[in-house]
Design a protein around this motif. Sequence first.
Motif, PDB file in Angstrom:
ATOM      1  N   UNK A   1      52.623  62.050  16.806  1.00  0.00           N
ATOM      2  CA  UNK A   1      52.266  60.748  16.255  1.00  0.00           C
ATOM      3  C   UNK A   1      53.106  59.708  16.979  1.00  0.00           C
ATOM      4  N   UNK A   2      52.472  58.576  17.241  1.00  0.00           N
ATOM      5  CA  UNK A   2      53.155  57.567  18.051  1.00  0.00           C
ATOM      6  C   UNK A   2      53.195  56.252  17.294  1.00  0.00           C
ATOM      7  N   UNK A   3      54.390  55.677  17.197  1.00  0.00           N
ATOM      8  CA  UNK A   3      54.523  54.388  16.511  1.00  0.00           C
ATOM      9  C   UNK A   3      55.094  53.356  17.476  1.00  0.00           C
ATOM     10  N   UNK A   4      54.439  52.195  17.497  1.00  0.00           N
ATOM     11  CA  UNK A   4      54.928  51.095  18.331  1.00  0.00           C
ATOM     12  C   UNK A   4      55.580  50.041  17.445  1.00  0.00           C
ATOM     13  N   UNK A   5      56.559  49.301  17.996  1.00  0.00           N
ATOM     14  CA  UNK A   5      57.356  48.404  17.174  1.00  0.00           C
ATOM     15  C   UNK A   5      56.652  47.104  16.774  1.00  0.00           C
ATOM     16  N   UNK A   6      55.514  46.823  17.375  1.00  0.00           N
ATOM     17  CA  UNK A   6      54.884  45.547  17.043  1.00  0.00           C
ATOM     18  C   UNK A   6      55.577  44.401  17.738  1.00  0.00           C
ATOM     19  N   UNK A   7      55.275  43.179  17.283  1.00  0.00           N
ATOM     20  CA  UNK A   7      55.707  41.985  18.021  1.00  0.00           C
ATOM     21  C   UNK A   7      57.217  41.824  18.079  1.00  0.00           C
TER      22      UNK A   7
ATOM     23  N   UNK B   1      52.847  49.578  14.389  1.00  0.00           N
ATOM     24  CA  UNK B   1      51.511  50.166  14.326  1.00  0.00           C
ATOM     25  C   UNK B   1      51.503  51.563  14.934  1.00  0.00           C
ATOM     26  N   UNK B   2      50.534  52.338  14.535  1.00  0.00           N
ATOM     27  CA  UNK B   2      50.366  53.702  15.029  1.00  0.00           C
ATOM     28  C   UNK B   2      49.307  53.686  16.125  1.00  0.00           C
ATOM     29  N   UNK B   3      49.537  54.488  17.168  1.00  0.00           N
ATOM     30  CA  UNK B   3      48.587  54.487  18.284  1.00  0.00           C
ATOM     31  C   UNK B   3      48.046  55.891  18.513  1.00  0.00           C
ATOM     32  N   UNK B   4      46.816  55.945  18.972  1.00  0.00           N
ATOM     33  CA  UNK B   4      46.216  57.251  19.266  1.00  0.00           C
ATOM     34  C   UNK B   4      46.632  57.775  20.627  1.00  0.00           C
ATOM     35  N   UNK B   5      46.920  56.840  21.527  1.00  0.00           N
ATOM     36  CA  UNK B   5      47.357  57.226  22.856  1.00  0.00           C
ATOM     37  C   UNK B   5      48.714  56.583  23.100  1.00  0.00           C
ATOM     38  N   UNK B   6      49.455  57.169  24.038  1.00  0.00           N
ATOM     39  CA  UNK B   6      50.721  56.546  24.415  1.00  0.00           C
ATOM     40  C   UNK B   6      50.442  55.613  25.579  1.00  0.00           C
ATOM     41  N   UNK B   7      50.724  54.353  25.421  1.00  0.00           N
ATOM     42  CA  UNK B   7      50.582  53.415  26.526  1.00  0.00           C
ATOM     43  C   UNK B   7      51.955  53.019  27.019  1.00  0.00           C
TER      44      UNK B   7
END
Lengths: 353, 628
Positions: A175-181, A212-218
């Motif tokens: 599972x991948x979580x991004x920090x947002x703005x 936010x959670x992402x389906x792919x790692x960017x």
Amino acid sequence: MSYILITVAILVLVIFAMIVRTVNLLEVFSGSFYKRAGTSNKVNALLFPITFILGTIAIVWSYSSASKEFLPAPSSVHGKEVDFIFWLDMGIIVFVFVATHILLFFFPYMYQFKEGRKAYYYPDNNKLEVIWTTIPAIVLAVLVFTGWRVWTDITGEAPKSAYNIEIVGKQFNWMVRYPGTDGIIGKHNFRKIDALNEVGIDFDDKAALDDFMANEIHLPVGKPVELKIRARDVLHSVFMPHFRVKMDAVPGMPTRFWFIPDKTTADMRTELRNPNFNYELACTEICGRNHFGMRKVIVVESEEEYLEWLKSQEVFLAKNPDYIKNVPEKLRADAERIISKKPAEGVPAQAAL
Amino acid sequence: MAEIAHSAALDVHAGHAHDHDHDHEHHDSFWTKYVFTTDHKMIAKQFLVTGLFWAFIGGAMSMLFRIQLGFPDANLDWLKPILGGWIQDGKLDQNFYLALVTMHGTIMVFFVLTAGLSGTFSNFLIPLQIGARDMASGFMNMLSYWFFFLSSVVMFISIFIETGPAGGGWTIYPPLNALPQANPGSGLGMTMWLVAMALFIVSQLLGGINYITTVINLRTRGMSFSRLPLTIWAFFVTAILGLLSFPVLFSAALLLIFDRSFGTSFFLSEIYINGEALPNLGGSPVLFQHLFWFLGHPEVYIVILPALGITSEIIATNSRKPIFGYRAMVGSILGIGTLSFIVWAHHMFVTGMNPFLGSIFMFLTLIIAVPSAVKAFNYITTLWKGNLVFTPAMLFSIALVSLFISGGLTGIILGNSALDIQLHDTYFVVAHFHLVMGSAAFFGMMAGIYHWFPKMFGRMMNDKLGYVHFWMTFIGVYAVFFPMHYTGIAGFPRRYYSFTSFETFSKFQDLNVFISIAAFVTFAAQAIFIVNFFWSMYRGRRAPMNPWRSNTLEWTTPIEPGHGNWPGEIPTVYRWPYDYSKPGAAEDFIAQHIPYSQTPESNLAHEVDPVEAYDADLTVDTHAQHRG
């Protein structure tokens, strides 16, 4: 079918046993049985250099055919140094391997038993021992030093400007979580995990509101990225083979790995002439039944594309408005503000730097 | 020379035959002779046969997962009669695949290469080669085997239970192996694994204490430490390693048992599994890894050192040359033994452990390559200008050196923490340890069996079958493990049931087919050995007293030594064990029990023995007394 196989197997064994018995009897009659070393000794002595030569051919051939399937040149800055040291070390050990094996496989032929010859009584030589203690020690010291330098660089602190990404392993996916703005990954709490909030985002933390959670790692190309790695059930291990990245995911003990990807997915597709190429994330710590299936696609793109993609992603709270009730009263306003601006707006903190 | 040796032996026998008529075997029943025996030789055979049994089971398991890896699309319904429910719709069950790799590792490392190799040859050779009638405590020695047997029974039963045997990897890392809900193998299978290993550790400790005590206290007259055969040095250091490291594994297992059954949190923290957050807080899975590898790394030397000791002895004997650099060999055994305790964390470079600790362990790990390199160079120099007799044991020993070098060299790469990032837990590691530890130690075991079979059973093994067995096995293991370097460099992770879910790993299927076929052939070739072993036990040619014209003491015992080993007085030792092809000597070997006074033609300047001088005085005295 199986009866036939068993019969054949037994027949082969019987024939084999009879041949061995016959050879033995022949040797008894010819008298070579009672010699200290007969024909077999010569055959075995000869087989060593033959094995060496055939083995060398096999290794060279198999290597040249297998090396086409090796991983492409690394797609990260540190990966290039790692690969350089790897092939340097490999060159050294292949040299030692060949040198020792020439001796090991030709001595048996050269010094095979001969009646009447006496072996050379040579119990020790301190000078030799010192030489072959010192030389490996020096070579190894050099290898340690080169490895140590790269290792400290890789494991050192990430640059302040690094983009943070959280990767959490569970049975059996990532599972991948991004920090947002705000560029800060919010706190987590394993007791807040449920079917939707899979990584246990803790909304008591203001920084978590825009995550936010992402389906792919960017990943942005040419920029430092720091992976914040966790596991929520058992050990997993983040393995990104193309980037020479690996770090265990440990329940209860967050780990990290930072690196700079330097080739975009598109670059790789051109380089490999494979329009379907994808970077992949795999698990390399045994974690149960579907250990072999924990795949995640990694997309490396230009920083602009990356920021574009970040903007297009929907904040967790916006996607799952039910969780607003978990946000403490004093942060509600912030949460509402973030959600209302969907999709998330603004430039991430790092980009502003 | 041989005549002298022979007559000397006769003298001893004739002179003291009546002194030692308290032979034990006269009142041995079946039970006390073959089952609850205290004779180290029979106990060694018990370890050997049990070890071979386990080697078959462990090998057969690897055949099953090689089928899966080489032929993932094959219909395996034909295995249903053996595997039953583990075959679903013609496919090997994924959990059972993990159980297979787990049990293969456990069985091979502990039951075959620790108990089967070290247990067999330490027991068999220590008393025979140092000149002792038996182990310091025959009873403890018997207990050691029977604890191992119990452990084997528990482990064996665990294969047949419904949830399957332990399946979380032989390193049993928690939390996977602590939580039954994480993996079916972590339930009863894991409990039985832990019980079996606890019993196994008891067995190892009982054996180890015995080996150490025996080597220190029961050496015959003249057998100083500097005259010990290298086999004994290896077994001695191995026993010390085991004694110091197995208790740490025991503690790890004990804490894991607490975590599993009594709600403690030594290794568990912040876990959410199967829809529930567990109450455990504050534990560390990494702590377990430290404890495990504190045993685990010395363990690989526990496995390889006896094999190297056996090889030293066999290469010297069959090169008809002294082992080159005896002192350096002893020094490197001690060096490896000491360093083996401070390199464990190289298994953990990417566990999230402090990177500074990684630097330290990289440094220490690469130091251990130095004594290992010294050993390899010494073996090669021993072959140089020798007069090489290729017995099957000799072939296996030379091959062991090859495997030890090729597997050891890749250790230099894996010990480098920067490179280990990419290669950790890939097939590169699998290739590395199967060559340097698995195959090398297995070859040591085979060499030992071929070499000491005549002493064990009074008969010779068939050497032709031995040659065929050797060449098939030698080429076989390289064919199996060498290509794994390639898949490792290509990043293939270990313990994968299938590689098709990743584009990155969707290649090398042809190579996996090749490896699997090579593995089947190599495994099948072991049948030649098994037939040879059991057939020769009953039908082999009668062994002569000293078939390999060797120097060590075991060859001075009767062809089939009884309990107590020497019917007469234990021979005294006057020289080191490697006087092969000594200039001036008539024969190309002078056994350890031949005094310098009998070999004036070959003595070197310094070779006047204090024991011998003392003995000479004593003989004069005794003769005087007799006359008086």
